[in-house]
Design a protein around this motif. Structure first.
Motif, mmCIF file in Angstrom:
data_model
loop_
_atom_site.group_PDB
_atom_site.id
_atom_site.type_symbol
_atom_site.label_atom_id
_atom_site.label_comp_id
_atom_site.label_asym_id
_atom_site.label_seq_id
_atom_site.Cartn_x
_atom_site.Cartn_y
_atom_site.Cartn_z
ATOM 1 N N LEU A 135 0.464 -1.074 -0.139
ATOM 2 C CA LEU A 135 0.086 -0.021 -0.016
ATOM 3 C C LEU A 135 1.139 0.897 -0.128
ATOM 4 O O LEU A 135 0.619 2.239 -0.427
ATOM 5 C CB LEU A 135 -0.624 0.007 0.886
ATOM 6 N N ILE A 136 2.179 1.376 1.106
ATOM 7 C CA ILE A 136 3.139 2.089 0.774
ATOM 8 C C ILE A 136 3.444 2.542 -0.386
ATOM 9 O O ILE A 136 3.397 3.703 -1.195
ATOM 10 C CB ILE A 136 4.232 2.292 1.303
ATOM 11 N N ARG A 137 3.793 1.535 -1.067
ATOM 12 C CA ARG A 137 4.203 2.006 -2.155
ATOM 13 C C ARG A 137 3.285 2.510 -3.362
ATOM 14 O O ARG A 137 3.278 3.024 -4.467
ATOM 15 C CB ARG A 137 4.401 0.382 -3.494
ATOM 16 N N TYR A 138 2.142 1.933 -3.404
ATOM 17 C CA TYR A 138 0.583 2.362 -4.679
ATOM 18 C C TYR A 138 0.674 3.952 -4.107
ATOM 19 O O TYR A 138 0.190 4.665 -5.304
ATOM 20 C CB TYR A 138 -0.600 1.802 -4.025
ATOM 21 N N PHE A 139 0.457 4.142 -2.673
ATOM 22 C CA PHE A 139 -0.041 5.353 -2.253
ATOM 23 C C PHE A 139 1.341 6.070 -2.780
ATOM 24 O O PHE A 139 0.564 7.306 -3.202
ATOM 25 C CB PHE A 139 -0.176 5.848 -1.015
ATOM 26 N N ALA A 140 1.875 5.873 -2.762
ATOM 27 C CA ALA A 140 3.645 7.073 -3.502
ATOM 28 C C ALA A 140 3.403 6.978 -4.788
ATOM 29 O O ALA A 140 3.340 8.192 -5.546
ATOM 30 C CB ALA A 140 4.575 6.073 -3.029
ATOM 31 N N VAL A 141 2.476 6.216 -5.469
ATOM 32 C CA VAL A 141 2.718 6.203 -6.874
ATOM 33 C C VAL A 141 1.471 7.560 -7.317
ATOM 34 O O VAL A 141 1.050 8.674 -7.713
ATOM 35 C CB VAL A 141 1.750 5.111 -7.367
ATOM 36 N N LEU A 142 0.335 7.288 -6.212
ATOM 37 C CA LEU A 142 -1.253 7.917 -6.111
ATOM 38 C C LEU A 142 -0.465 9.469 -5.723
ATOM 39 O O LEU A 142 -1.273 10.436 -6.433
ATOM 40 C CB LEU A 142 -2.080 7.622 -5.529
ATOM 41 N N ASP A 150 -5.887 18.050 -9.912
ATOM 42 C CA ASP A 150 -6.938 17.657 -8.666
ATOM 43 C C ASP A 150 -7.824 16.513 -8.630
ATOM 44 O O ASP A 150 -7.822 15.711 -7.646
ATOM 45 C CB ASP A 150 -8.165 18.618 -8.521
ATOM 46 N N TYR A 151 -7.746 15.503 -9.772
ATOM 47 C CA TYR A 151 -8.270 14.051 -10.160
ATOM 48 C C TYR A 151 -7.069 13.220 -10.688
ATOM 49 O O TYR A 151 -6.437 13.949 -11.231
ATOM 50 C CB TYR A 151 -9.412 14.128 -10.661
ATOM 51 N N LEU A 152 -7.523 12.030 -10.313
ATOM 52 C CA LEU A 152 -6.665 11.172 -10.559
ATOM 53 C C LEU A 152 -6.725 11.244 -12.420
ATOM 54 O O LEU A 152 -5.876 11.139 -12.736
ATOM 55 C CB LEU A 152 -7.109 9.595 -10.724
ATOM 56 N N ALA A 153 -7.426 11.150 -13.074
ATOM 57 C CA ALA A 153 -7.520 11.791 -14.699
ATOM 58 C C ALA A 153 -7.605 13.325 -15.116
ATOM 59 O O ALA A 153 -7.859 12.803 -16.489
ATOM 60 C CB ALA A 153 -8.060 10.275 -15.227
ATOM 61 N N ASN A 183 -0.824 15.390 -1.418
ATOM 62 C CA ASN A 183 -1.634 15.315 -2.648
ATOM 63 C C ASN A 183 -2.660 14.679 -2.376
ATOM 64 O O ASN A 183 -3.885 14.973 -2.740
ATOM 65 C CB ASN A 183 -0.465 15.547 -3.506
ATOM 66 N N LEU A 184 -2.483 13.138 -1.613
ATOM 67 C CA LEU A 184 -3.492 12.164 -1.840
ATOM 68 C C LEU A 184 -4.732 13.107 -0.594
ATOM 69 O O LEU A 184 -5.699 13.011 -1.138
ATOM 70 C CB LEU A 184 -2.733 11.036 -1.505
ATOM 71 N N LYS A 185 -3.987 13.291 0.453
ATOM 72 C CA LYS A 185 -5.250 13.704 1.272
ATOM 73 C C LYS A 185 -5.692 14.514 0.965
ATOM 74 O O LYS A 185 -6.856 14.846 0.975
ATOM 75 C CB LYS A 185 -4.441 14.085 2.891
ATOM 76 N N GLN A 186 -5.474 15.852 0.173
ATOM 77 C CA GLN A 186 -6.473 17.068 -0.630
ATOM 78 C C GLN A 186 -7.397 16.870 -1.073
ATOM 79 O O GLN A 186 -8.393 16.700 -1.322
ATOM 80 C CB GLN A 186 -5.299 18.358 -0.841
ATOM 81 N N TRP A 187 -6.621 15.544 -2.371
ATOM 82 C CA TRP A 187 -7.826 15.053 -3.191
ATOM 83 C C TRP A 187 -8.944 14.215 -1.922
ATOM 84 O O TRP A 187 -10.083 14.641 -2.053
ATOM 85 C CB TRP A 187 -6.767 13.404 -3.784
ATOM 86 N N TYR A 188 -8.690 13.242 -1.315
ATOM 87 C CA TYR A 188 -9.786 12.262 -0.684
ATOM 88 C C TYR A 188 -10.606 13.444 0.152
ATOM 89 O O TYR A 188 -11.814 13.483 0.104
ATOM 90 C CB TYR A 188 -8.718 11.622 0.683
ATOM 91 N N GLU A 189 -10.037 14.793 0.654
ATOM 92 C CA GLU A 189 -10.601 15.600 1.949
ATOM 93 C C GLU A 189 -12.169 16.589 0.328
ATOM 94 O O GLU A 189 -12.992 16.528 0.764
ATOM 95 C CB GLU A 189 -10.274 16.821 2.364
#
Length: 208
Positions: A135-142, A150-153, A183-189
């Motif tokens: 998960l840590i590796r995947y989250f680094a990718v995200l 702002d969004y994944l795509a 960045n991931l946290k901002q997207w999540y929120e």
């Protein structure tokens, strides 16, 4: 009308389908099963979801049955004409991140969720740590992907909907601090503030 099959409790996988249905405003009804798996599912339900799992949907307009979260989101995007671009390049961007979750984040989070919530005494610490390391590796990718968008795509899509529900439990189950991934946290929120995402938290809580 879409019939959505769920469980009595709303898991992250079920939440994915609920978010999409709430976002598109497609008319739907929920049927909550007491339990699932190919070992105890009825023949009727196995005809809808051959793996015996949820979520699954039946499009009552044409009788189409769809199982697996990514396939459900894709089908609803096609039916509604929303959250999946028509441009081939933009569409490919959405699909690759949709499948990144389906092939990587989802399976690992699903195992962690099962063993941490339902069977905490059945998995060794070493194996759990292996899942967390993945998960840590995947989250680094995200985190990298969200560095300039702002969004994944680029624009909000089914790729965001399929991933977001796992982050509601990642700190408890995966023991990952989202502050490590700004960045991931901002997207999540930001995704969590959407009206449809908020309403999905209770939309599927019905009696069987």
């Amino acid at each position: 009308m879409i019939t959505l099959y769920t469980l009595m409790s709303i898991s992250p996988n079920i939440r994915k389908a609920l978010i999409m249905l709430e976002e598109t405003s497609l008319p739907y009804t929920v049927r909550a099963l007491e339990k699932h798996s190919d070992a105890n599912a009825t023949e009727e339900y196995l005809a809808i979801s051959p793996n015996g799992t949820v979520p699954a949907i039946v499009d009552e307009d044409n009788g189409t049955a769809v199982f697996e979260s990514a396939a459900v989101l894709y089908y609803l995007a096609e039916k509604s004409g929303q959250f999946l671009p028509q441009d081939s390049g933009d569409r490919a961007d959405v699909m690759k991140w949709l499948l990144f979750e389906a092939a990587n984040v989802g399976p690992v989070m699903g195992e962690l969720y099962h063993y941490m919530v339902y069977a905490s005494d059945e998995m060794s610490d070493a194996v759990l740590q292996r899942y967390r390391d993945k998960l840590i590796r995947y989250f680094a990718v995200l985190e990298r992907q969200l560095g300039d968008r702002d969004y994944l795509a680029g624009t909000y899509s089914i790729a965001d909907m399929i991933l977001w529900p796992w982050l509601t439990v990642v700190e408890d189950v995966g023991e990952i601090d989202l502050d490590t991934y700004p960045n991931l946290k901002q997207w999540y929120e930001a995704v969590g503030e959407r009206e449809a995402v908020r309403s999905s938290a209770t939309a599927g809580r019905v009696s069987p």
